[in-house]
Design a protein around this motif. Sequence first.
Motif, short mmCIF file in Angstrom:
data_model
loop_
_atom_site.label_atom_id
_atom_site.label_comp_id
_atom_site.label_asym_id
_atom_site.label_seq_id
_atom_site.Cartn_x
_atom_site.Cartn_y
_atom_site.Cartn_z
N ARG A 143 11.84 -2.27 -18.29
CA ARG A 143 12.88 -2.76 -17.39
C ARG A 143 12.29 -3.72 -16.36
NH1 ARG A 143 15.47 2.10 -15.05
NH2 ARG A 143 13.56 2.14 -13.87
N VAL A 144 12.97 -4.82 -16.13
CA VAL A 144 12.49 -5.79 -15.15
C VAL A 144 13.28 -5.65 -13.86
CG1 VAL A 144 11.66 -7.43 -16.87
CG2 VAL A 144 14.01 -7.62 -16.04
N MET A 171 12.85 -11.73 -3.93
CA MET A 171 14.24 -11.34 -3.84
C MET A 171 14.35 -9.83 -3.85
SD MET A 171 17.44 -12.88 -5.53
CE MET A 171 17.94 -12.51 -7.07
N LYS A 172 15.25 -9.30 -3.03
CA LYS A 172 15.44 -7.85 -2.98
C LYS A 172 16.23 -7.42 -4.21
CE LYS A 172 16.78 -5.74 1.12
NZ LYS A 172 17.81 -5.26 2.05
N THR A 173 15.57 -6.66 -5.11
CA THR A 173 16.28 -6.23 -6.31
C THR A 173 16.12 -4.74 -6.58
OG1 THR A 173 14.33 -6.74 -7.62
CG2 THR A 173 16.05 -8.40 -7.58
N GLY A 174 15.16 -4.10 -5.96
CA GLY A 174 14.96 -2.70 -6.31
C GLY A 174 14.02 -2.01 -5.36
N PHE A 175 13.43 -0.95 -5.86
CA PHE A 175 12.60 -0.05 -5.06
C PHE A 175 11.47 -0.77 -4.33
CE2 PHE A 175 8.82 2.73 -5.01
CZ PHE A 175 9.30 3.72 -4.15
N MET A 176 10.66 -1.48 -5.11
CA MET A 176 9.46 -2.11 -4.55
C MET A 176 9.84 -3.24 -3.59
SD MET A 176 6.10 -3.06 -4.82
CE MET A 176 5.31 -4.62 -4.45
N PRO A 215 0.81 -1.22 0.00
CA PRO A 215 0.00 0.00 0.00
C PRO A 215 0.84 1.26 0.00
CG PRO A 215 -0.86 -1.58 1.57
CD PRO A 215 0.44 -2.14 1.08
N GLY A 216 0.51 2.17 -0.91
CA GLY A 216 1.19 3.45 -0.98
C GLY A 216 2.54 3.39 -1.67
N VAL A 217 3.00 2.21 -2.01
CA VAL A 217 4.31 2.08 -2.63
C VAL A 217 4.19 1.66 -4.09
CG1 VAL A 217 6.52 0.86 -2.60
CG2 VAL A 217 5.43 1.50 -0.44
N GLY A 218 3.53 0.56 -4.34
CA GLY A 218 3.42 0.11 -5.72
C GLY A 218 3.06 -1.35 -5.79
N GLU A 219 3.23 -1.87 -6.98
CA GLU A 219 2.74 -3.20 -7.28
C GLU A 219 3.78 -3.89 -8.14
OE1 GLU A 219 -1.84 -4.20 -8.33
OE2 GLU A 219 -0.61 -3.39 -9.91
N ALA A 220 3.93 -5.19 -7.99
CA ALA A 220 4.83 -5.93 -8.88
C ALA A 220 4.35 -7.37 -8.97
CB ALA A 220 6.26 -5.85 -8.36
N PRO A 221 4.70 -8.04 -10.08
CA PRO A 221 4.25 -9.42 -10.27
C PRO A 221 5.13 -10.42 -9.52
CG PRO A 221 5.48 -8.67 -12.20
CD PRO A 221 5.43 -7.51 -11.25
N HIS A 254 10.89 -6.10 1.82
CA HIS A 254 11.82 -6.60 2.83
C HIS A 254 11.70 -5.87 4.16
CE1 HIS A 254 14.32 -9.83 0.97
NE2 HIS A 254 13.45 -9.52 0.03
N GLN A 255 10.86 -4.81 4.18
CA GLN A 255 10.61 -4.17 5.48
C GLN A 255 9.28 -4.63 6.07
OE1 GLN A 255 10.74 0.01 4.61
NE2 GLN A 255 12.84 -0.10 3.86
#
Lengths: 273, 345
Positions: B277-278, A70-75, A46-52, A80-81
Motif C-alpha cells: 500500500r502506498v 503531503m499529509k496522507t497518513g500516519f507517518m 525518529p521513533g515514528v518511521g520512515e518513508a520515501p 506535519h507536526q
Amino acid sequence: MQNPFEVIPAEIYDVKQESPLIRTLSLKPEKPIEFQTGQFMELTIPGVGEAPFTPSTSHFVKDKMDITIMKTGFMTEYVHQAKVGDKVGLRGPFGTNYPLDKFEGKDLLILGGGCGLAPLRSLFLTLLDEVDRYRSITFLAGSKSPKDCIYKDAAAGWKKHPTVKFHRAVDVVPEGEKWDEDVGVVTVLLKKSEIDPANNPAVVCGPPVMMKFGTMDLLKMGYKEENIYLSMEKKMYCGHGQCRHCVMGEYYACKHGPVFPYAQIKDEEAIWE
Amino acid sequence: MLIKEQALLSFFEKCADGSVGAYSEVIVPILTEGQDGQTRLAPFSKEKTCILDGFRSVDPTKILYYMPREKVLPVETSNKKRIVAGVKACDVKAMQVLDTALAGEDFVDPVYQAWREDTVLISTDCSSTAPTCHCTILGGTPYAESGFDLNLSKLGDSYIIQTGSEKGEAFLKFLEKNADVQKSNDADVKAVQDNRKKMADQVAAQNKDLERSDNYPNLRKDMDKEWPVASETCVGCGACTNICPTCYCLILNDETKAQQFVKVRGYDSCQWHGYARVAGGDSPRPKMSQRFRNRYLCKFLFMQSNFNQLGCTGCGRCTEACAGNIDFRKVVKRIVDGVEMAVVD
Ligand code: SF4
Ligand code: SF4
C-alpha cells in the motif's frame, strides 16, 4: 561495504506551509548529500518511521535539502507536526534520476499535479541552474483548488522567465477564492504546448490517475513511448532493493526506477495503482 | 573421511559446554514430541534427541541467519562462532538465494553477512522425507552438491565427510584435532551414492502425480480466472511466506531513542494487505487472490529474473503451514499445466 540502513542526521531549519495539506521541510544534513534530480531519499521521523520522498531542491545544492510532503497518513501526520530545530534522519539517495543529457537541446515538457510537483520542482530548479543547455522548458502544473497550489512565491518568478513557459490549472475554484488562470484537470493545459511531440521528451509526475491520463494524452499528441518519463510512486520502503515492497513484475521501483521511460514498464501490471 | 555419529555428537557437546572453545554455539535439528520425526532447530543438548539426517526441520534455516526481528542499525554482531548442522539440501539452496538477495552486488545486509561469516554450515543428506517434500520437481536432490562448508552422508553408525569450502577445510582440521576422524574407502563412497539414488527416487515417487512442466509464464498469463479458485481457502495469514526459506521481505521499525538512530527489521508478508500500500491508501493488489498469485509469480518468475535462481526449493513447508490446507504443488500444476485438480488437501 556501507550499511544500507545508515542514517544521516539532519536538522529542520525551516518549515513552510505550502497549502492546507502540503508543507515543505528545509533540512540541513550533517554532511552534504550528493543526489541527481529524480532520485529519492528515505526520511526518518525518529521513533515514528520512515518513508520515501523526493527532494524538491536543485541537485546542485548539496548542503541543504527541501522536501515537500503531503499529509496522507500516519507517518506524514507526524511530518506535519515537525518544528524548526527538530532532528530527522535521511538515507539515500536511491534509484534512477531524470536523464538530463537526453533533454539537452530539446523542448522539454513537464506535466505534474498535486504532490507530484515536489520532484518536479527539483527537476525544474536543476534545469534552471543550467538553463542554456535546453531549447525551452514548459512546466504545466495542476492543483485541486487555488489554495492547494504550492510554491506560490517562486511561481511568480518562474512566470517571468524568458526560456520558461509556466502554466497552472486548478480543478475547481470554490466560492470566495480568486483565480485568473486556467480551470480544469491539468491535461487541459496541454493545448497550450507548441512543442513538436515526435522529437521531444516529456516528464510526468503526480497522483496515479493524473499520470495515467497525462501519459495517454501525450501519446495521443504524438509523443513517443520512450520519450515519456514517469516518476513512479510505489512503496519504496527500504530504498535499496531489499524489502521487495515496490517490485513491479521484474522491476524494483526503487532500483530500476523511480524514473522509468513509459516504454520500459507499459506492459507491467497495475502500474497506475 | 569418516566419523562415528557418537564421536561427532560428543564433539558437539564439548563445543556447546565450552570445553573445546572456538565454537560457542551448536544448532541442530531436535526431535519434537510425537510428530512423525519432525524436528525444530535448537541449541545442541545431550538431554534432547538430535537428528542430523532425517528430513528438513519444521523451521527454515533462514531464521538462524535472518531472524524474525533483528537490529540493523547500529550493527551489533555478537561475533560468536556457530556451528549449524543437519541442514538439508533444500535449505542449502535457499541460502544461496539469500546470499544473492542480501549480500549481492548492490548492497549487503550487514547482520546477515555477519551471521554467514561467523557460522560453519554443515549439511546432511536426507534419509527420509516429509509428505510435502518435492525438491526433485524443482530440479533438486535430497543431498547438497554445493553451498555447504561440510556435508555429512550417513552410513550405518557413521557419517562420511565431504568439504565444500575453505572454511569447511579448516573446520575439518579442527574436528580431526578434537575427535576421532578416520579414513573412508571407495566402498563407502559407493554406498553413499546408492543411498542418494534411493532417496532421490523416493522423493520422485511420492510426487509422481504432481510432476509438471516448467511453463511458469502461464502463472502470469492467468489473471482472474484460476487464481480466485486456487486461493478460495486462503485466509491471508502469511504463514507460507514467513516459513519459506527464501522469503526475506522486511518491515523496518524505527526505534530511535534520544540521539541514536535505531532501525530494527522484521519479517513482512506479501500476503498481508498493507504490504504494497502506498501513501493515500492505494494498493496494487487489493484482492486476496492477487496477493496469493503474487507469491507464485515471485517464486517462479521475479526471483528467477532478479537472481537467476528459482525462489522455490521444494521444501514443502508452505503446504505444511497453510491454514487453508492449500497444496502449493497442486496450485502450480493446476495453473502451469492447465490441469483441473483440487488444490486443497
Ligand atoms: S515456496 Fe514453499 S516449497 Fe517452495 S521453498 Fe518456499 S516454503 Fe518451500
Ligand atoms: S499459509 Fe495458506 S492461508 Fe496463509 S496466506 Fe499462505 S496460502 Fe494463504
